[in-house]
Write a protein that holds these residues in place. Structure first.
Motif, PDB file in Angstrom:
ATOM      1  N   LEU A  63     -26.309 -36.585 105.116  1.00  0.00           N
ATOM      2  CA  LEU A  63     -25.418 -36.702 106.278  1.00  0.00           C
ATOM      3  C   LEU A  63     -25.996 -35.967 107.477  1.00  0.00           C
ATOM      4  CD1 LEU A  63     -21.927 -36.139 104.630  1.00  0.00           C
ATOM      5  CD2 LEU A  63     -22.689 -38.191 105.815  1.00  0.00           C
ATOM      6  N   ILE A  64     -26.527 -34.773 107.217  1.00  0.00           N
ATOM      7  CA  ILE A  64     -27.076 -33.981 108.317  1.00  0.00           C
ATOM      8  C   ILE A  64     -28.297 -34.688 108.895  1.00  0.00           C
ATOM      9  CG2 ILE A  64     -28.201 -31.781 108.873  1.00  0.00           C
ATOM     10  CD1 ILE A  64     -26.272 -30.602 106.670  1.00  0.00           C
ATOM     11  N   GLN A  65     -29.085 -35.291 107.995  1.00  0.00           N
ATOM     12  CA  GLN A  65     -30.261 -36.044 108.446  1.00  0.00           C
ATOM     13  C   GLN A  65     -29.801 -37.199 109.351  1.00  0.00           C
ATOM     14  OE1 GLN A  65     -33.653 -35.325 107.551  1.00  0.00           O
ATOM     15  NE2 GLN A  65     -33.810 -36.640 109.353  1.00  0.00           N
ATOM     16  N   LEU A  66     -28.723 -37.898 108.943  1.00  0.00           N
ATOM     17  CA  LEU A  66     -28.206 -39.025 109.736  1.00  0.00           C
ATOM     18  C   LEU A  66     -27.738 -38.526 111.104  1.00  0.00           C
ATOM     19  CD1 LEU A  66     -26.148 -41.049 107.111  1.00  0.00           C
ATOM     20  CD2 LEU A  66     -28.271 -41.747 108.223  1.00  0.00           C
ATOM     21  N   ASN A  67     -27.045 -37.375 111.105  1.00  0.00           N
ATOM     22  CA  ASN A  67     -26.574 -36.786 112.369  1.00  0.00           C
ATOM     23  C   ASN A  67     -27.730 -36.479 113.287  1.00  0.00           C
ATOM     24  OD1 ASN A  67     -23.881 -36.779 112.290  1.00  0.00           O
ATOM     25  ND2 ASN A  67     -23.614 -34.597 111.893  1.00  0.00           N
ATOM     26  N   ALA A  68     -28.803 -35.916 112.699  1.00  0.00           N
ATOM     27  CA  ALA A  68     -29.960 -35.514 113.494  1.00  0.00           C
ATOM     28  C   ALA A  68     -30.657 -36.751 114.072  1.00  0.00           C
ATOM     29  CB  ALA A  68     -30.923 -34.696 112.634  1.00  0.00           C
ATOM     30  N   LEU A  74     -10.780  -6.682  94.820  1.00  0.00           N
ATOM     31  CA  LEU A  74      -9.380  -7.113  94.729  1.00  0.00           C
ATOM     32  C   LEU A  74      -9.128  -7.948  93.478  1.00  0.00           C
ATOM     33  CD1 LEU A  74      -8.417  -8.238  98.352  1.00  0.00           C
ATOM     34  CD2 LEU A  74      -7.690  -6.188  97.158  1.00  0.00           C
ATOM     35  N   GLY A  75     -10.211  -8.431  92.871  1.00  0.00           N
ATOM     36  CA  GLY A  75     -10.062  -9.225  91.642  1.00  0.00           C
ATOM     37  C   GLY A  75      -9.847 -10.706  91.906  1.00  0.00           C
ATOM     38  N   ILE A  76     -10.229 -11.200  93.093  1.00  0.00           N
ATOM     39  CA  ILE A  76     -10.089 -12.642  93.364  1.00  0.00           C
ATOM     40  C   ILE A  76     -11.112 -13.371  92.488  1.00  0.00           C
ATOM     41  CG2 ILE A  76     -10.226 -14.460  95.133  1.00  0.00           C
ATOM     42  CD1 ILE A  76      -9.481 -12.262  97.192  1.00  0.00           C
ATOM     43  N   PRO A  77     -10.648 -14.319  91.644  1.00  0.00           N
ATOM     44  CA  PRO A  77     -11.557 -14.870  90.627  1.00  0.00           C
ATOM     45  C   PRO A  77     -12.680 -15.751  91.146  1.00  0.00           C
ATOM     46  CG  PRO A  77      -9.319 -15.742  90.356  1.00  0.00           C
ATOM     47  CD  PRO A  77      -9.252 -14.746  91.464  1.00  0.00           C
ATOM     48  N   ARG A  78     -12.450 -16.529  92.206  1.00  0.00           N
ATOM     49  CA  ARG A  78     -13.511 -17.437  92.689  1.00  0.00           C
ATOM     50  C   ARG A  78     -13.749 -17.181  94.171  1.00  0.00           C
ATOM     51  NH1 ARG A  78     -11.752 -23.325  91.321  1.00  0.00           N
ATOM     52  NH2 ARG A  78     -13.826 -23.814  92.103  1.00  0.00           N
ATOM     53  N   ILE A  79     -15.008 -16.950  94.513  1.00  0.00           N
ATOM     54  CA  ILE A  79     -15.356 -16.618  95.896  1.00  0.00           C
ATOM     55  C   ILE A  79     -16.599 -17.430  96.254  1.00  0.00           C
ATOM     56  CG2 ILE A  79     -15.904 -14.716  97.494  1.00  0.00           C
ATOM     57  CD1 ILE A  79     -15.018 -12.838  95.095  1.00  0.00           C
ATOM     58  N   ALA A  80     -16.549 -18.195  97.338  1.00  0.00           N
ATOM     59  CA  ALA A  80     -17.731 -18.987  97.704  1.00  0.00           C
ATOM     60  C   ALA A  80     -17.816 -19.163  99.210  1.00  0.00           C
ATOM     61  CB  ALA A  80     -17.670 -20.364  97.026  1.00  0.00           C
ATOM     62  N   GLY A  81     -19.033 -19.375  99.696  1.00  0.00           N
ATOM     63  CA  GLY A  81     -19.253 -19.593 101.121  1.00  0.00           C
ATOM     64  C   GLY A  81     -19.220 -21.084 101.449  1.00  0.00           C
ATOM     65  N   VAL A  82     -18.866 -21.393 102.701  1.00  0.00           N
ATOM     66  CA  VAL A  82     -18.950 -22.763 103.220  1.00  0.00           C
ATOM     67  C   VAL A  82     -19.797 -22.699 104.484  1.00  0.00           C
ATOM     68  CG1 VAL A  82     -17.667 -24.702 104.200  1.00  0.00           C
ATOM     69  CG2 VAL A  82     -16.664 -23.366 102.335  1.00  0.00           C
ATOM     70  N   GLY A  83     -20.923 -23.407 104.473  1.00  0.00           N
ATOM     71  CA  GLY A  83     -21.807 -23.394 105.642  1.00  0.00           C
ATOM     72  C   GLY A  83     -21.348 -24.432 106.647  1.00  0.00           C
ATOM     73  N   ASN A  84     -20.653 -24.012 107.697  1.00  0.00           N
ATOM     74  CA  ASN A  84     -20.126 -24.965 108.689  1.00  0.00           C
ATOM     75  C   ASN A  84     -21.117 -25.138 109.836  1.00  0.00           C
ATOM     76  OD1 ASN A  84     -18.249 -26.669 109.914  1.00  0.00           O
ATOM     77  ND2 ASN A  84     -17.151 -24.996 110.920  1.00  0.00           N
ATOM     78  N   LYS A  85     -20.898 -26.163 110.645  1.00  0.00           N
ATOM     79  CA  LYS A  85     -21.644 -26.422 111.894  1.00  0.00           C
ATOM     80  C   LYS A  85     -23.150 -26.582 111.658  1.00  0.00           C
ATOM     81  CE  LYS A  85     -18.403 -23.618 114.603  1.00  0.00           C
ATOM     82  NZ  LYS A  85     -18.219 -22.733 115.740  1.00  0.00           N
ATOM     83  N   ALA A  86     -23.536 -27.210 110.555  1.00  0.00           N
ATOM     84  CA  ALA A  86     -24.960 -27.454 110.302  1.00  0.00           C
ATOM     85  C   ALA A  86     -25.401 -28.639 111.164  1.00  0.00           C
ATOM     86  CB  ALA A  86     -25.188 -27.739 108.823  1.00  0.00           C
ATOM     87  N   LYS A  87     -26.252 -28.360 112.159  1.00  0.00           N
ATOM     88  CA  LYS A  87     -26.627 -29.387 113.130  1.00  0.00           C
ATOM     89  C   LYS A  87     -27.892 -30.117 112.689  1.00  0.00           C
ATOM     90  CE  LYS A  87     -25.349 -29.045 117.926  1.00  0.00           C
ATOM     91  NZ  LYS A  87     -25.212 -28.168 119.045  1.00  0.00           N
ATOM     92  N   LEU A  88     -28.801 -29.372 112.096  1.00  0.00           N
ATOM     93  CA  LEU A  88     -30.119 -29.907 111.765  1.00  0.00           C
ATOM     94  C   LEU A  88     -30.384 -29.707 110.283  1.00  0.00           C
ATOM     95  CD1 LEU A  88     -31.917 -28.089 114.693  1.00  0.00           C
ATOM     96  CD2 LEU A  88     -31.338 -30.526 114.597  1.00  0.00           C
ATOM     97  N   PRO A  89     -31.314 -30.466 109.708  1.00  0.00           N
ATOM     98  CA  PRO A  89     -31.652 -30.226 108.301  1.00  0.00           C
ATOM     99  C   PRO A  89     -32.071 -28.768 108.072  1.00  0.00           C
ATOM    100  CG  PRO A  89     -32.663 -32.251 109.079  1.00  0.00           C
ATOM    101  CD  PRO A  89     -32.035 -31.614 110.277  1.00  0.00           C
ATOM    102  N   GLN A  90     -32.703 -28.169 109.090  1.00  0.00           N
ATOM    103  CA  GLN A  90     -33.121 -26.761 108.946  1.00  0.00           C
ATOM    104  C   GLN A  90     -31.912 -25.839 108.731  1.00  0.00           C
ATOM    105  OE1 GLN A  90     -34.404 -29.077 110.989  1.00  0.00           O
ATOM    106  NE2 GLN A  90     -35.647 -28.074 112.539  1.00  0.00           N
ATOM    107  N   ASP A  91     -30.761 -26.228 109.299  1.00  0.00           N
ATOM    108  CA  ASP A  91     -29.569 -25.381 109.143  1.00  0.00           C
ATOM    109  C   ASP A  91     -29.133 -25.346 107.676  1.00  0.00           C
ATOM    110  OD1 ASP A  91     -29.459 -24.780 111.836  1.00  0.00           O
ATOM    111  OD2 ASP A  91     -28.100 -26.435 112.302  1.00  0.00           O
TER     112      ASP A  91
END
Ligand SMILES: Nc1ncnc2c1ncn2[C@@H]1O[C@H](COP(=O)(O)OP(=O)(O)OP(=O)(O)O)[C@@H](O)[C@H]1O
Ligand SMILES: [Mg+2]
Length: 272
Positions: free
Chosen positions: A266-271, A174-191
């Protein structure tokens, strides 16, 4: 700036859409939020009542046919937009409340017309919270064809990252110039590590990682927005997304490295 928020069902598109809109609003921007879900609930996340959300006027499908010829962006917003408590303008593109009422293609084409118009005269940020799936990238010439940036929300599963990888192909066509993922719901550092590994495997650039936070489903259960004192870890990650959206190309890599460091902390603090 026109931002499309896409991803598999239930990954957190509406949650992040509302926080991104409120974040830009808090920075003094004029924000237009467009809900394209046929079962709309972005309005509730932005602080409108269920009654207001359920009776919101729907953008006319005729926009798809005549384009924006008869509807200046100003008139469109005056006629159809709701205003949220924080002053976000909000349009509803569709609502399916009749069984067998037909497909929603023309409504998607109407959103395409709005994004293709001079909507930036009315809004510094126009954000589209898309319904789940990939169809909107292929039908009606691509609902998001005029988006400047596409954020593909993911959860820490291979399937949602695979969906993001498929989205990239369609969005590039489609020609969308910028495309990126957002990793949501990361519970653990492993996520966070999982996002980095799998996204690299599938070639999905990561704009940010958002921690899992119990305040988010709680707000959902209450049927209210996330309150200002809630979900601090999610809000901090969303600040990073705002900077990502606003940052020019050259600054992005340095910014991302710094964000990744903060998010892991932050994820480490959450864990803990
Ligand atoms: N960072 C988070 N931490 C904890 N729960 C979250 C987070 N983000 C989203 N959720 C929860 O995930 C569920 C789905 O979120 P949301 O409705 O935002 O997803 P969606 O992608 O818009 O869904 P749909 O595809 O149905 O439109 C909700 O219960 C929400 O509270
Ligand atoms: Mg949603």
């Amino acid at each position: 700036m026109k931002v499309g928020i896409v991803g598999k069902g239930g990954v957190g598109k509406t949650t992040l859409s509302s926080l991104i809109c409120e974040g830009f609003r808090a920075r003094g921007k004029r924000v237009l939020a467009i809900d394209t879900d046929s079962n709309p609930n972005l309005a509730i996340s932005l602080g409108l009542s269920e009654e207001a959300a359920n009776s919101a006027p729907i953008v006319p499908r005729a926009l798809a046919v005549g384009g924006m010829a008869q509807w200046t962006p100003e008139r469109l917003i005056e006629t159809f937009a709701l205003t949220t408590p924080s002053g976000i303008m909000m349009l509803h593109a569709m609502r399916v409340d009749q069984a067998g009422a037909g497909c929603t293609c023309t409504s998607h084409a109407a959103v395409r017309s709005i994004l293709g118009s001079a909507i930036e005269e009315m809004a510094d940020i126009t954000l589209v919270d898309m319904e789940a799936g990939l169809e909107h990238l292929s039908r009606s010439g691509g609902t998001l064809a005029y988006a400047d940036i596409l954020l593909m929300v993911m959860e820490p599963t291979r399937k949602s990252i695979l969906t993001a990888a498929r989205t990239i192909e369609l969005a590039q066509e489609l020609g969308i110039p910028r495309i990126a993922g957002v990793g949501n719901k990361a519970k653990l550092p492993q996520d966070a590590a999982f996002y980095e590994e799998v996204a690299a495997e599938f070639g999905v650039p990561i704009a940010g990682i958002v921690p899992w936070n119990a305040d988010v489903p709680l707000a959902d259960r209450r049927g209210t927005p996330i309150l200002p004192e809630e979900a601090a870890s999610v809000r901090a990650a969303v600040e990073g997304l705002l900077e990502f959206i606003e940052s020019p190309e050259a600054e992005r890599n340095a910014l991302l490295a710094e964000r990744a460091r903060i998010e892991r902390r932050l994820i480490q603090l959450n864990a803990d």
